[in-house]
Design an enzyme around this catalytic site. Structure first.
Site, short mmCIF file in Angstrom:
data_model
loop_
_atom_site.label_atom_id
_atom_site.label_comp_id
_atom_site.label_asym_id
_atom_site.label_seq_id
_atom_site.Cartn_x
_atom_site.Cartn_y
_atom_site.Cartn_z
N ILE A 168 0.82 -1.22 0.00
CA ILE A 168 0.00 0.00 0.00
C ILE A 168 0.85 1.27 0.00
O ILE A 168 0.41 2.31 -0.46
CB ILE A 168 -1.01 -0.02 1.17
CG1 ILE A 168 -2.19 0.90 0.86
CG2 ILE A 168 -0.35 0.33 2.50
CD1 ILE A 168 -3.42 0.62 1.68
N GLY A 203 3.53 -4.05 11.20
CA GLY A 203 2.60 -4.27 10.11
C GLY A 203 2.53 -3.10 9.15
O GLY A 203 3.53 -2.41 8.88
N ASP A 257 1.09 -0.26 9.51
CA ASP A 257 1.32 1.01 10.22
C ASP A 257 2.82 1.36 10.19
O ASP A 257 3.22 2.48 9.83
CB ASP A 257 0.83 0.82 11.66
CG ASP A 257 0.60 2.13 12.41
OD1 ASP A 257 0.80 3.18 11.81
OD2 ASP A 257 0.22 2.06 13.59
N TYR A 305 -4.09 -7.73 14.87
CA TYR A 305 -5.38 -7.72 15.56
C TYR A 305 -6.20 -8.99 15.36
O TYR A 305 -7.30 -9.13 15.91
CB TYR A 305 -6.19 -6.47 15.17
CG TYR A 305 -5.73 -5.19 15.84
CD1 TYR A 305 -4.62 -5.16 16.67
CD2 TYR A 305 -6.40 -3.99 15.63
CE1 TYR A 305 -4.19 -3.98 17.27
CE2 TYR A 305 -5.99 -2.81 16.24
CZ TYR A 305 -4.87 -2.81 17.05
OH TYR A 305 -4.45 -1.64 17.65
P1 ADP Z 1 -3.98 -4.77 12.33
O1 ADP Z 1 -3.28 -4.36 13.60
O2 ADP Z 1 -5.17 -3.89 12.00
O3 ADP Z 1 -4.28 -6.23 12.30
P2 ADP Z 1 -1.61 -5.16 10.60
O4 ADP Z 1 -0.76 -4.11 10.02
O5 ADP Z 1 -1.00 -6.06 11.63
O6 ADP Z 1 -2.93 -4.41 11.17
O7 ADP Z 1 -2.19 -6.06 9.45
C1 ADP Z 1 -3.21 -5.66 8.56
C2 ADP Z 1 -2.92 -6.21 7.19
O8 ADP Z 1 -1.96 -5.38 6.53
C3 ADP Z 1 -2.31 -7.62 7.18
O9 ADP Z 1 -2.99 -8.38 6.18
C4 ADP Z 1 -0.86 -7.38 6.76
O10 ADP Z 1 -0.33 -8.49 6.04
C5 ADP Z 1 -1.04 -6.20 5.85
N1 ADP Z 1 0.16 -5.41 5.50
C6 ADP Z 1 1.35 -5.30 6.15
N2 ADP Z 1 2.18 -4.48 5.48
C7 ADP Z 1 1.49 -4.05 4.38
C8 ADP Z 1 1.80 -3.20 3.28
N3 ADP Z 1 2.99 -2.59 3.15
N4 ADP Z 1 0.85 -3.00 2.32
C9 ADP Z 1 -0.37 -3.59 2.41
N5 ADP Z 1 -0.72 -4.40 3.44
C10 ADP Z 1 0.20 -4.63 4.40
#
Ligand code: ADP
Length: 180
Positions: A19, A40, A42, A129
Site C-alpha cells: 500500500i 505491520g 502502520d 489484531y
Molecule cells: P492490524 O493491527 O489492523 O491487524 P496489521 O498491520 O497487523 O494491522 O495487518 C493488517 C494487514 O496489513 C495484514 O494483512 C498485513 O499483512 C497487511 N500489511 C502489512 N504491510 C502491508 C503493506 N505494506 N501493504 C499492504 N498491506 C500490508
C-alpha cells in the site's frame, strides 16, 4: 493479479501489493488508538512516509476503534493518509463486526468529505489484531459496496491492496460470492 467490479460510477478493485507504493489520493492505515505507530502496515507507512506523518498524529493524539482521522502523507506517493483503528479480534462476540464496518465507513466518509477520487485500503484488523481474514473480507467488502451504492461521492477508484497472495485470493472469492 487484479480483480475489479463497477459500482455506479466507481471501480472496486482488488490487487496484491504494497500500500505504501500506491499513488492515490489517500491510503488508509490500520493504526492503533494511540496513533503511536507500530508494526505491520502502520510501521511500513510511517517508515516510507517519514516523520511528518507522526508529527501530525501526535498533535491529533487519539483515534478510538471504529473512527478515522487524516494526516499528510509525507514522502509517500499518495496525497493523504487516513488512519483508522479496527477492532482487536476477541472471538467475535465483542462487537468486532460493527467496529470493523465502522472503520471502513469512517474512512470512506473522510474520503468523501475531502472530495477524493481514489482511495486504497489494506485488510484492516487481520494482522496483529487477529481478525479471521475471510470474515473480515466479507465485512470489508459488504461495507464498501454499500457505501459506494448509497453515498454519492467523487470516489472513482476504491482499491484493496492485499499484502499476500493468500489474502488476495480470499478477498477475490468473497467478492465473487457477494456479487452474485
Ligand atoms: P492490524 O493491527 O489492523 O491487524 P496489521 O498491520 O497487523 O494491522 O495487518 C493488517 C494487514 O496489513 C495484514 O494483512 C498485513 O499483512 C497487511 N500489511 C502489512 N504491510 C502491508 C503493506 N505494506 N501493504 C499492504 N498491506 C500490508
Amino acid at each position: 493479479m487484479v480483480t475489479s467490479i463497477r459500482i455506479n460510477n466507481s471501480t472496486l478493485e482488488l490487487v496484491e501489493g504494497d500500500i505504501t507504493l500506491q499513488a492515490v489520493d489517500a491510503i488508509v492505515n490500520a493504526a492503533n488508538s494511540a496513533l503511536s505507530g507500530g508494526g505491520g502496515v502502520d510501521g511500513a507507512i510511517h517508515r516510507a512516509g517519514g516523520i511528518a506523518i507522526m508529527a501530525e498524529c501526535r498533535k491529533i493524539g487519539r483515534c478510538p476503534a471504529g473512527t478515522a482521522i487524516i494526516t499528510t502523507a509525507g514522502q509517500l506517493p499518495c496525497k493523504y493518509v487516513i488512519h483508522t483503528v479496527g477492532p482487536v479480534y476477541g472471538g467475535g462476540n465483542r462487537g468486532e463486526a460493527a467496529l470493523l464496518a465502522s472503520s471502513y465507513r469512517s474512512s470512506l466518509t473522510l474520503a468523501k468529505e475531502h472530495g477524493f477520487k481514489s482511495v486504497a485500503f489494506p485488510s484492516i484488523s487481520t494482522g496483529v489484531y487477529s481478525y479471521p481474514v475471510e470474515e473480515a473480507a466479507a465485512i470489508a467488502l459488504r461495507t464498501v459496496v454499500d457505501f459506494l451504492k448509497t453515498e454519492p461521492s467523487k470516489i472513482e477508484l476504491l482499491r484493496f491492496v492485499l499484502f499476500s497472495g493468500a489474502d488476495f485470493k480470499t478477498y477475490s472469492t468473497v467478492l465473487g460470492r457477494l456479487n452474485k
